[in-house]
Structures are given as structure tokens and as C-alpha cells.
Design a protein around this motif. Structure first.
Motif, PDB file in Angstrom:
ATOM      1  N   GLY A 166       0.821  -1.211   0.000  1.00 52.68           N
ATOM      2  CA  GLY A 166       0.000   0.000   0.000  1.00 52.68           C
ATOM      3  C   GLY A 166       0.853   1.258   0.000  1.00 52.68           C
ATOM      4  O   GLY A 166       1.924   1.305   0.597  1.00 52.68           O
ATOM      5  N   LEU A 167       0.356   2.288  -0.691  1.00 53.42           N
ATOM      6  CA  LEU A 167       1.106   3.537  -0.820  1.00 53.42           C
ATOM      7  C   LEU A 167       0.954   4.451   0.384  1.00 53.42           C
ATOM      8  O   LEU A 167       1.758   5.359   0.576  1.00 53.42           O
ATOM      9  CB  LEU A 167       0.635   4.290  -2.078  1.00 53.42           C
ATOM     10  CG  LEU A 167       0.955   3.645  -3.429  1.00 53.42           C
ATOM     11  CD1 LEU A 167       0.347   4.486  -4.536  1.00 53.42           C
ATOM     12  CD2 LEU A 167       2.454   3.523  -3.627  1.00 53.42           C
ATOM     13  N   ALA A 168      -0.068   4.213   1.205  1.00 50.92           N
ATOM     14  CA  ALA A 168      -0.359   5.157   2.282  1.00 50.92           C
ATOM     15  C   ALA A 168       0.800   5.311   3.256  1.00 50.92           C
ATOM     16  O   ALA A 168       0.982   6.369   3.850  1.00 50.92           O
ATOM     17  CB  ALA A 168      -1.614   4.714   3.030  1.00 50.92           C
ATOM     18  N   GLY A 169       1.606   4.253   3.421  1.00 51.62           N
ATOM     19  CA  GLY A 169       2.718   4.344   4.358  1.00 51.62           C
ATOM     20  C   GLY A 169       4.057   4.576   3.703  1.00 51.62           C
ATOM     21  O   GLY A 169       5.102   4.453   4.358  1.00 51.62           O
ATOM     22  N   ALA A 170       4.044   4.944   2.419  1.00 52.94           N
ATOM     23  CA  ALA A 170       5.307   5.094   1.683  1.00 52.94           C
ATOM     24  C   ALA A 170       6.112   6.292   2.145  1.00 52.94           C
ATOM     25  O   ALA A 170       7.283   6.424   1.787  1.00 52.94           O
ATOM     26  CB  ALA A 170       5.031   5.208   0.180  1.00 52.94           C
ATOM     27  N   ASP A 171       5.513   7.171   2.941  1.00 49.61           N
ATOM     28  CA  ASP A 171       6.228   8.360   3.388  1.00 49.61           C
ATOM     29  C   ASP A 171       6.958   8.154   4.712  1.00 49.61           C
ATOM     30  O   ASP A 171       7.682   9.045   5.159  1.00 49.61           O
ATOM     31  CB  ASP A 171       5.249   9.525   3.528  1.00 49.61           C
ATOM     32  CG  ASP A 171       4.150   9.238   4.541  1.00 49.61           C
ATOM     33  OD1 ASP A 171       3.835   8.052   4.746  1.00 49.61           O
ATOM     34  OD2 ASP A 171       3.596  10.202   5.115  1.00 49.61           O
ATOM     35  N   GLY A 201      11.228   9.512  -4.181  1.00 48.20           N
ATOM     36  CA  GLY A 201      11.409   9.858  -2.784  1.00 48.20           C
ATOM     37  C   GLY A 201      10.939  11.252  -2.438  1.00 48.20           C
ATOM     38  O   GLY A 201      10.615  11.541  -1.278  1.00 48.20           O
ATOM     39  N   ALA A 202      10.879  12.149  -3.434  1.00 41.66           N
ATOM     40  CA  ALA A 202      10.463  13.531  -3.185  1.00 41.66           C
ATOM     41  C   ALA A 202       8.954  13.710  -3.274  1.00 41.66           C
ATOM     42  O   ALA A 202       8.440  14.760  -2.867  1.00 41.66           O
ATOM     43  CB  ALA A 202      11.151  14.469  -4.175  1.00 41.66           C
ATOM     44  N   VAL A 203       8.244  12.730  -3.784  1.00 45.36           N
ATOM     45  CA  VAL A 203       6.803  12.879  -3.985  1.00 45.36           C
ATOM     46  C   VAL A 203       6.047  13.088  -2.679  1.00 45.36           C
ATOM     47  O   VAL A 203       5.240  14.024  -2.559  1.00 45.36           O
ATOM     48  CB  VAL A 203       6.238  11.681  -4.777  1.00 45.36           C
ATOM     49  CG1 VAL A 203       4.708  11.735  -4.823  1.00 45.36           C
ATOM     50  CG2 VAL A 203       6.798  11.664  -6.192  1.00 45.36           C
ATOM     51  N   ASP A 209      -2.261  15.633  -2.492  1.00 47.33           N
ATOM     52  CA  ASP A 209      -2.662  14.265  -2.848  1.00 47.33           C
ATOM     53  C   ASP A 209      -1.453  13.502  -3.377  1.00 47.33           C
ATOM     54  O   ASP A 209      -1.423  13.049  -4.516  1.00 47.33           O
ATOM     55  CB  ASP A 209      -3.780  14.317  -3.887  1.00 47.33           C
ATOM     56  CG  ASP A 209      -4.357  12.938  -4.187  1.00 47.33           C
ATOM     57  OD1 ASP A 209      -4.153  12.016  -3.370  1.00 47.33           O
ATOM     58  OD2 ASP A 209      -4.984  12.787  -5.256  1.00 47.33           O
ATOM     59  N   TRP A 210      -0.443  13.354  -2.514  1.00 52.39           N
ATOM     60  CA  TRP A 210       0.787  12.714  -2.981  1.00 52.39           C
ATOM     61  C   TRP A 210       0.610  11.237  -3.320  1.00 52.39           C
ATOM     62  O   TRP A 210       1.320  10.728  -4.198  1.00 52.39           O
ATOM     63  CB  TRP A 210       1.911  12.915  -1.962  1.00 52.39           C
ATOM     64  CG  TRP A 210       1.731  12.207  -0.648  1.00 52.39           C
ATOM     65  CD1 TRP A 210       1.250  12.741   0.506  1.00 52.39           C
ATOM     66  CD2 TRP A 210       2.043  10.852  -0.359  1.00 52.39           C
ATOM     67  NE1 TRP A 210       1.219  11.812   1.497  1.00 52.39           N
ATOM     68  CE2 TRP A 210       1.711  10.632   0.994  1.00 52.39           C
ATOM     69  CE3 TRP A 210       2.571   9.791  -1.090  1.00 52.39           C
ATOM     70  CZ2 TRP A 210       1.875   9.405   1.628  1.00 52.39           C
ATOM     71  CZ3 TRP A 210       2.742   8.563  -0.478  1.00 52.39           C
ATOM     72  CH2 TRP A 210       2.392   8.381   0.869  1.00 52.39           C
ATOM     73  N   PRO A 211      -0.308  10.462  -2.658  1.00 50.15           N
ATOM     74  CA  PRO A 211      -0.456   9.060  -3.075  1.00 50.15           C
ATOM     75  C   PRO A 211      -0.858   8.903  -4.541  1.00 50.15           C
ATOM     76  O   PRO A 211      -0.400   7.981  -5.225  1.00 50.15           O
ATOM     77  CB  PRO A 211      -1.537   8.522  -2.125  1.00 50.15           C
ATOM     78  CG  PRO A 211      -1.425   9.368  -0.904  1.00 50.15           C
ATOM     79  CD  PRO A 211      -1.120  10.731  -1.443  1.00 50.15           C
ATOM     80  N   SER A 212      -1.700   9.817  -5.047  1.00 52.79           N
ATOM     81  CA  SER A 212      -2.083   9.743  -6.464  1.00 52.79           C
ATOM     82  C   SER A 212      -0.884  10.000  -7.360  1.00 52.79           C
ATOM     83  O   SER A 212      -0.684   9.304  -8.368  1.00 52.79           O
ATOM     84  CB  SER A 212      -3.195  10.756  -6.763  1.00 52.79           C
ATOM     85  OG  SER A 212      -4.370  10.430  -6.071  1.00 52.79           O
ATOM     86  N   ARG A 213      -0.080  11.003  -6.997  1.00 53.51           N
ATOM     87  CA  ARG A 213       1.109  11.288  -7.796  1.00 53.51           C
ATOM     88  C   ARG A 213       2.103  10.130  -7.711  1.00 53.51           C
ATOM     89  O   ARG A 213       2.764   9.789  -8.694  1.00 53.51           O
ATOM     90  CB  ARG A 213       1.767  12.592  -7.326  1.00 53.51           C
ATOM     91  CG  ARG A 213       0.881  13.819  -7.522  1.00 53.51           C
ATOM     92  CD  ARG A 213       1.696  15.101  -7.455  1.00 53.51           C
ATOM     93  NE  ARG A 213       2.422  15.219  -6.198  1.00 53.51           N
ATOM     94  CZ  ARG A 213       1.895  15.696  -5.079  1.00 53.51           C
ATOM     95  NH1 ARG A 213       0.623  16.085  -5.049  1.00 53.51           N
ATOM     96  NH2 ARG A 213       2.622  15.797  -3.971  1.00 53.51           N
ATOM     97  N   MET A 214       2.221   9.528  -6.536  1.00 52.41           N
ATOM     98  CA  MET A 214       3.107   8.384  -6.382  1.00 52.41           C
ATOM     99  C   MET A 214       2.659   7.223  -7.273  1.00 52.41           C
ATOM    100  O   MET A 214       3.481   6.555  -7.905  1.00 52.41           O
ATOM    101  CB  MET A 214       3.138   7.942  -4.920  1.00 52.41           C
ATOM    102  CG  MET A 214       3.987   6.714  -4.636  1.00 52.41           C
ATOM    103  SD  MET A 214       5.769   7.047  -4.730  1.00 52.41           S
ATOM    104  CE  MET A 214       6.030   7.829  -3.143  1.00 52.41           C
TER     105      MET A 214
END
Length: 447
Positions: A166-171, A201-203, A209-214
């Protein structure tokens, strides 16, 4: 005798590597610190008084342009070259008059001619001689291809694991995980993949809405990795695009030894971007007669400006060679046959036509970061969230990219239609130059 058309002050200042150089150069654009000035052909020279007892010898070949100064500055061009050019430029106080070139100028110009002749002969000689050991070169290429394949396969697995978790924890891990993956891509000799991984890494730091861009960026990265692994099944132009995006390069001498395209290229824009490793200069050229753009890239070490410099608004009669791609844009500059001032602004297209051309370009190169367009009769207008550029009817508009110099464009327009050149990208239009009504030379907007 002077043969080169004099530039405008804006064209000179657009050559400066930074704002400090522009300011320092403008202070030297007076006759008082200069002596022994002159111009002959494409050479402009002078002696500038500095802090020492010996004045600095400064000379510029405006046909290149190329610069030489005896000062210790690491900037290119230095403030003395900028001041000399401003003194020489159209409308500057104390114009520099035609004169016989002194010995130190003759030596430098002769060395430049010899170097240009050697470079012109070099690619042809190398092509005739052929590679010293074609079998060894093939073995090296095969070994690299295998390493890149391994890197692309590993990247695919990393992206799969990311999406599975999942992308939600990618930060949470910040740049650490991406720096590790990027290092693996460097080991696999795939610098293009490494650069795109670092950008991931900069997203999250961009907020919103960084998850969409990721998700968008990981999809493009996945597509690139899959494209390389399946490159043998791709059409040749698209396969070349994939190789370039992954990080394979072609030597500029090899390109110039092959077919070149000659045209009258208007220098539309020039600007630098920098990180802690490299300074990259982008120069956009446009051959209006053929309707084609060319992008020249030049690089300098961190903290140093690249050496390739072209005055915005000048038309160069030159040959260029395009890098192989499904969408030829990047090119290398070859022989220059002369320069002339622009006589009029280029013909632009409507906003709708520009958007259509961008869509077609993305179909050929999905990883395209910037698509060049010249927009005709557009007006910058404020929007609810950010500025837009709209056509005269305001029925079609493009958002201005974040961080772009929209205020400078608005000030130049004054509410009236202008011709504008810039880059279309995923976040909108980035204006780089504009022509007010009836102005033949563009006003640079890039920082």
C-alpha cells in the motif's frame, strides 16, 4: 571590420549563470574600467581594471559564443565578459568600435579555429577507421545489457512489493528506501532508472494528494522497466526511446558523424537546473521553416555553469544531430555557419492545438517531461487556485505550472495578447520566453 549583429542587453543578461553575475556584469557595463577595447569579425575584446596591477584580458567570440578571461572566476561567462558584452551591445553607452585585434586575441581566436577544424575532422576520421576492437565493444555492450536487465527485473519486484503493502505508508521511511533502490540501479548501470527512483522519494514531501502522484510515477517507472525487458518486441524508434530513458547514451561525436540537419535555429530559451551533483543547462532551438524543435543539454560540475551558452533571440545557421528516439527532440549542436538577429516573433499555435500536440507526443514517449510549444495571442489570467494562459476568447486555457514566472509574464502582457514559448508538462505550462506585440526578440522569463 565588424560582421556580427550586435545583441540587446536582455540577450546578454540571459547568458549570465546567476543573478549575482547579472548584477556584477551590469556594474561593469561602463567605459571607465575598460581600456584597449575593440571588435573585429566575431571577436570582441577589452582590458578590465581589477583589484591587481594588471588588468584582466577579456575576449568573446560572439559567433559561438565562447568566452575567455584571465580573471580567477569559476563562473562562465564571468562578470567581465558580461560587462564587455553589455558595453558592446545595442544601445549600450560607450559603444566598442572596430579595431585591429591585439596578439593575445589573435592567438585565442586562432586556437579556436584550429580546435573547430580538428573537431570537424575527428568524427569523419573515426567513422572511416571504425572501432579499434568491435568484438570487445560488443562484449562490453552485451555485459551491460545483462546488468540492466537484472536491475529492471529487481525494480519491478520492488514496485510490486510497494503496491502490495500500500502507498499510504510510503512516506514513513523518507528518502532512505529510495536511495537504496537508486544505488542498486546505479550498480546495474541504469542511471535513468536511478534518477526516476530518486524522484519518487520527493513525492510524499510535496504534500497534497501525494499518493495519487506516487501511483502515477510508479506506473510510469513500471512501464519503463517492462519496456526495457521487452525491448526486442518494440518498434525500433520506441525501443531507442526506452534505451535513452533507462540511461544508455550515444556519443555526440558519433551522432555528428552521421546525418545532420541544417536549419536557421531561433534560440528560444536557456535556463539551468542544479542539484548537489550536477548543473544542467537546457537550450531550446526552433527551426520555424521546418516546424521542428531541438533541445540542447549541457552539463557542469556542481557549482559550475556549463560551457555551452547561446544568446536568446539570435538565429543561428547551424547543423544539429538528433539523438535516436521515437520523438526526436534532444540534439547535439554541430557546425555553426553564422548568426543573425531575429526579425519577427515565430508563428504560434492556438491553445487547443498545443494540447493536441502534447497528447500525440505522450503517445510516442509516455515518459516525456516537457513538450515545447509556441502559443499565439495568449493572455495570462488569474485563476481560483493558480494562473492560466488563455486564448483571446478565453474558451481554451492551460494552467501555469507551479513555481513558473507567471507574474513576469503578466507584467509583460499588461492584459494584452502575447506570443509565448514554454514547456507543457504534467503540471501545466511553464513560460520561458514571450514576445510583446511587434517585438522581434523574445524577453526571457526563465530564472
Amino acid at each position: 571590420m565588424e560582421t556580427e549583429a550586435r545583441w540587446t542587453a536582455d540577450q546578454v543578461l540571459a547568458l549570465a549563470p546567476d543573478a549575482a553575475s547579472r548584477k556584477a556584469g551590469a556594474r561593469l557595463a561602463t567605459p571607465s574600467p575598460w581600456s584597449g577595447t575593440g571588435v573585429a569579425g566575431a571577436a570582441v575584446w577589452g582590458l578590465c581594471k581589477g583589484s591587481g596591477s594588471t588588468p584582466y584580458q577579456t575576449v568573446v567570440d560572439v559567433s559561438g559564443p565562447a568566452f575567455r578571461c584571465s580573471c580567477p572566476s569559476r563562473k562562465f561567462p564571468c562578470k567581465h565578459a558580461l560587462g564587455l558584452l553589455l558595453l558592446w551591445a545595442e544601445g549600450a553607452a560607450g559603444p566598442i568600435a572596430p579595431a585591429g585585434a591585439p596578439e593575445w586575441v589573435e592567438q585565442w581566436t586562432a586556437a579556436r579555429r584550429k580546435k573547430a577544424e580538428s573537431q570537424a575532422a575527428g568524427p569523419a576520421a573515426e567513422k572511416a577507421a571504425g572501432p579499434a576492437d568491435p568484438e570487445a565493444a560488443k562484449r562490453r555492450a552485451d555485459r551491460r545489457a545483462i546488468r540492466v536487465e537484472g536491475g529492471a527485473a529487481e525494480l519491478e519486484q520492488r514496485l510490486t512489493d510497494l503496491l502490495r503493502g500500500g502507498l499510504a505508508g510510503a512516506d514513513r521511511d523518507g528518502y532512505k528506501q529510495w536511495d537504496e533502490v537508486a544505488a542498486r540501479m546505479v550498480d546495474a548501470q541504469a542511471p535513468g532508472l536511478a534518477a526516476r527512483v530518486r524522484d519518487l522519494g520527493a513525492v510524499p514531501a510535496g504534500g497534497g494528494d501525494w499518493p495519487s502522484r506516487m501511483l502515477e510515477e510508479t506506473a510510469l517507472l513500471h512501464l519503463l522497466a517492462r519496456g526495457y525487458l521487452g525491448r526486442e518486441r518494440l518498434p525500433v524508434p520506441l525501443a531507442e526511446t526506452v534505451r535513452t530513458r533507462v540511461g544508455f547514451t550515444v556519443d555526440s561525436a558519433e551522432l555528428l558523424a552521421g546525418p545532420t540537419v541544417r536549419g536557421h535555429w531561433l534560440v528560444l530559451a536557456q535556463y539551468d537546473t542544479a542539484d548537489d551533483r550536477l548543473t544542467t543547462r537546457r537550450i531550446w532551438l526552433y527551426d520555424e521553416a521546418a516546424g521542428r524543435f531541438a533541445l540542447l543539454l549541457s552539463f557542469g560540475a556542481a557549482g559550475r555553469a556549463p560551457e555551452l551558452v547561446l544568446p536568446v533571440g539570435v538565429v543561428i545557421d547551424a547543423e544539429v544531430a538528433y539523438y535516436p528516439s521515437a520523438l526526436p527532440l534532444r540534439a547535439v549542436l554541430g557546425t555553426q555557419h553564422g548568426t543573425a538577429p531575429a526579425e519577427a516573433a515565430p508563428r504560434g499555435v492556438a491553445v487547443a492545438a498545443a494540447l493536441d500536440s502534447y497528447g500525440v507526443a505522450l503517445a510516442d514517449d509516455p515518459w516525456l517531461d516537457a513538450w515545447p510549444v509556441v502559443l499565439a495571442d495568449v493572455v495570462p489570467i488569474p485563476g481560483d487556485v493558480r494562473w492560466q494562459v488563455a486564448d483571446a476568447t478565453r474558451e481554451e486555457a492551460i494552467p501555469v505550472a507551479g513555481g513558473a514566472p507567471q507574474w513576469r509574464l503578466a507584467a509583460l502582457s499588461g492584459g494584452h495578447p502575447v506570443t509565448a514559448f514554454g514547456e507543457l508538462g504534467p503540471t501545466g505550462f511553464r513560460p520561458l520566453a514571450a514576445w510583446p506585440a511587434s517585438a522581434p526578440a523574445p524577453v526571457p522569463l526563465a530564472p
